[in-house]
Design a protein around this motif. Structure first.
Motif, PDB file in Angstrom:
ATOM      1  N   ASN A   9       0.690  -1.468  -0.290  1.00  0.00           N
ATOM      2  CA  ASN A   9      -0.059   0.446   0.428  1.00  0.00           C
ATOM      3  C   ASN A   9       0.973   1.305  -0.193  1.00  0.00           C
ATOM      4  N   GLY A  10       0.031   2.333  -0.515  1.00  0.00           N
ATOM      5  CA  GLY A  10       1.003   3.432  -0.885  1.00  0.00           C
ATOM      6  C   GLY A  10       0.480   4.857   1.024  1.00  0.00           C
ATOM      7  N   ALA A  34      -2.295   7.632  -2.543  1.00  0.00           N
ATOM      8  CA  ALA A  34      -0.853   7.778  -2.289  1.00  0.00           C
ATOM      9  C   ALA A  34      -0.856   6.163  -2.442  1.00  0.00           C
ATOM     10  N   THR A  35      -1.022   5.304  -2.859  1.00  0.00           N
ATOM     11  CA  THR A  35      -1.274   3.775  -4.050  1.00  0.00           C
ATOM     12  C   THR A  35      -0.480   3.880  -4.716  1.00  0.00           C
ATOM     13  N   VAL A  36      -1.080   5.235  -5.714  1.00  0.00           N
ATOM     14  CA  VAL A  36      -1.316   5.124  -7.064  1.00  0.00           C
ATOM     15  C   VAL A  36      -0.011   5.942  -7.344  1.00  0.00           C
ATOM     16  N   THR A  50      -9.580  -2.114 -11.340  1.00  0.00           N
ATOM     17  CA  THR A  50      -8.833  -0.899 -12.237  1.00  0.00           C
ATOM     18  C   THR A  50      -8.337  -0.066 -12.221  1.00  0.00           C
ATOM     19  N   GLU A  51      -8.113   0.969 -11.637  1.00  0.00           N
ATOM     20  CA  GLU A  51      -7.664   1.982 -11.901  1.00  0.00           C
ATOM     21  C   GLU A  51      -5.413   1.420 -11.377  1.00  0.00           C
ATOM     22  N   LEU A  52      -6.114   0.915 -10.729  1.00  0.00           N
ATOM     23  CA  LEU A  52      -4.493   0.925 -10.217  1.00  0.00           C
ATOM     24  C   LEU A  52      -3.625  -0.311 -11.423  1.00  0.00           C
TER      25      LEU A  52
END
Ligand code: SAM
Ligand code: SF4
Length: 447
Positions: free
Chosen positions: A266-267, A318-320, A362-364
Motif C-alpha cells: 500500500n502507499g 497515495a498507493t497510485v 481497475t484504476e491501479l
C-alpha cells in the motif's frame, strides 16, 4: 511454495509405489493442495470438494485428501463432511504417504495438523520436514531446467491481514549446507535456475556457532555450484537488514539475477501502520532508489492490497502515487480479503464496498499497465538472454501449420518472452531479438 510442496508430495508418493494421473476418473486418491491467503482460493477448493462428493456417491472407495494451508486452518471441520478422508497440514506432509496408505486400507479419519502453530512448529516436525525436503527436494522439476528450493519456512511478521503465520508457523531458516547440497544435486540433474523461497527470504539467518549466514552468504555459496547459471529469490520484505549485502552479491555475481520482488502492499502510511508493515511509503521508495543505484538494470516487482479496512480515496491516491514512483516491471494487485483469525479480521470491519475495491483495482492496474508498457518498449530491437520454459499456450496453432511451435521463456529480470522455436529448447538458454511488446510480455525471434 505450494508448487514446491506438491512436487515433494508427488515424489514421496511415487517412491512409495503410487502412480500419478491427471484424471479424477482414473484416480484412487485425490489430493488437493490448498492456499488460504484469500477467500477466493478456499472457495475454489470447496467447489472441488462439492464435485468430489458427487463422484463419491458412485465410487465410495475414492480417498479424498485436503493438504496444505487450508487443512491446517480448518482441521477437523473439513472431516465433518463425509467427502474428506485426509486432512494434512504443511508441517505434516512427511506423514502423508502413511496417511494415504492407512486411508486406503483402514478407512480411518483423523486430521494431521499442528496444535499450537503460533508458538512454534514442534522440533520433531522441523526435523522430519528437513529430511523430507532434502530427500525429495531434488525431484522438483515441473518446469524444465528450473527448481524451487526452500530457504525458509513460516513467517514471523504477522501482517494484520495475513493468514500465513497461522498456517505455516513461525519462521525457520534451513541449514545452509543442506540448501547448498540440494542445489548441487539439482545441478547434477541438469537444473540451471534455482529460485530460493521464503516469505521474507531476505531475512534468512542461520547461526553456526559464532558465524551468521545471511541470504547474501547463501547466494554466494550457491553461485559457486557448477552448472547453476541463474539464481533468484522470492519474496523480499522491505527491510534494512542485509539489504546492502544482498544487493552487493547481486551486482557482483553474474549468476544472481538482477530481479527483486519486494511488495509495498500500500502507499498510505496510515494503512501501512494498520497492516503492521514496519515502514513508510517514503522510506520504501528510498530503498528502491538504493537498489537501483547498486544494480542499475535491476527489475523490481511488487504486490498491492487495495480496499484494506478504512482505506479512503486519499489513501488510495497515495498507493497510485507510490506505484508511479516505484515503476515496477509488474505488480500483482489484490482486493483485501478478510481472513478469519487474523488481527485485521478480529478488530476491523471490511468497510470498503466491493464496487469501490473493483474500481480501485481497475484504476491501479491501468497505472501499472502504462508503466509496464513503457518499460517493455525499451526492449524493442534488443537481444535478450532467455531461459526457455517450454511451449506457450498458443503453440498448437503453429504446430498444426507445420511451423516451429510458439515457446515461452523468461529473462533474468523475469520478463516473459514469447517466440517461435524448436521444443527441444525447453530448459535451455537462448538469445531472442525483441520485435514487439505488450505491457507484460515481450515478443521476438530467435537470433
Ligand atoms: N511474504 C510475502 C510478502 O510479505 O510480501 C507475500 C506472501 S502472501 C502469501 C502473497 C501476497 O498475497 C501478499 O504480498 C499480499 O499482497 C497478498 N495477500 C496476503 N493476504 C491477503 C489478504 N488477506 N487479502 C488480499 N491479499 C492478500
Ligand atoms: Fe504474510 Fe506479512 Fe509474512 Fe508476507 S511478511 S507472509 S504478508 S505475514
Amino acid at each position: 511454495m505450494n508448487k514446491l510442496d506438491t512436487a515433494l508430495v508427488t515424489a514421496a508418493l511415487k517412491e512409495a509405489g503410487f502412480g500419478l494421473t491427471e484424471s479424477v476418473k482414473e484416480a484412487d486418491v485425490v489430493l488437493i493442495n490448498t492456499c488460504s491467503v484469500r477467500e477466493h482460493a478456499e472457495q475454489r477448493v470447496l467447489s472441488h470438494l462439492g464435485h468430489l462428493k458427487h463422484i463419491k456417491k458412485s465410487r465410495p472407495d475414492l480417498v479424498v485428501g485436503v493438504i496444505g494451508c487450508m487443512a491446517q486452518r480448518l482441521g477437523d471441520r473439513l472431516l465433518e463432511d463425509n467427502t474428506v478422508d485426509i486432512v494434512c497440514g504443511p508441517a505434516q506432509l512427511p506423514e502423508l504417504t502413511q496417511l494415504v496408505t492407512k486411508a486406503l486400507q483402514e478407512r480411518k479419519k483423523s486430521p494431521a495438523v499442528t496444535e499450537k502453530i503460533r508458538q512454534r512448529t514442534a522440533e520433531e516436525h522441523s526435523q522430519a520436514l528437513e529430511e523430507f525436503e532434502s530427500v525429495y527436494g531434488i525431484e522438483n522439476r515441473q518446469i524444465p531446467g528450473q527448481a524451487f528450493v526452500r530457504a525458509m519456512r513460516g513467517c514471523n511478521n504477522f501482517c494484520t491481514y495475513c493468514v500465513v503465520p497461522y498456517v505455516r508457523g513461525r519462521e525457520v531458516s534451513r541449514p545452509p549446507e543442506a540448501i547448498v547440497e540440494q542445489i548441487r544435486k539439482l545441478a547434477h540433474h541438469g537444473i540451471k535456475q534455482v529460485t530460493l523461497l521464503g516469505q521474507r527470504v531476505n531475512a534468512y539467518k542461520y547461526k553456526h556457532s559464532d558465524t551468521v549466514w545471511s541470504l547474501a552468504d547463501l547466494l554466494g555459496a550457491a553461485s559457486d555450484v557448477e552448472g547453476i547459471e541463474w539464481l533468484r529469490f522470492v519474496t523480499s520484505y522491505p527491510s534494512e537488514e542485509f539489504f546492502d549485502e544482498i544487493l552487493q552479491v547481486m551486482a557482483a555475481s553474474p549468476k544472481v539475477c538482477n530481479y527483486l520482488h519486494m511488495p509495498a502492499q500500500n502507499g498510505s502510511d496510515k494503512i501501512l501502520r494498520a497492516m503492521n508493515r514496519h515502514y513508510s511509503s517514503g522510506w520504501y521508495l528510498e530503498l528502491l532508489d538504493r537498489a537501483r543505484a547498486a544494480v542499475p538494470d535491476i527489475a523490481i516487482a511488487g504486490d498491492f492490497i487495495i480496499g484494506f479496512p478504512g482505506e479512503t480515496d486519499e489513501d488510495f491516491e497515495a498507493t497510485v502515487q507510490l506505484a508511479k514512483h516505484a515503476r515496477y516491471k509488474n505488480a500483482f494487485i489484490f482486493k483485501y480479503s478478510p481472513r478469519p483469525g487474523t488481527t485485521a479480521d478480529n478488530r476491523l470491519q471490511d468497510t470498503v464496498p466491493a464496487e469501490v475495491k473493483q474500481r480501485r483495482n481497475t484504476e491501479l492496474l491501468a497505472v501499472q499497465e502504462e508503466i509496464s508498457d513503457e518499460l517493455s518498449r525499451a526492449f524493442l530491437g534488443k537481444e535478450v538472454k532467455v531461459l526457455v520454459e517450454g511451449l506457450s499456450k498458443k503453440s498448437q496453432v503453429n504446430m498444426e501449420a507445420g511451423r516451429n511451435p510458439q515457446l515461452v521463456g523468461r529473462t533474468a529480470g523475469d520478463w516473459i518472452v514469447v517466440f517461435n522455436g524448436p521444443e527441444s529448447l525447453a530448459g535451455r538458454f537462448t538469445e531472442v531479438r525483441i520485435s514487439n511488446s505488450s505491457p507484460f510480455t515481450l515478443f521476438g525471434e530467435l537470433t
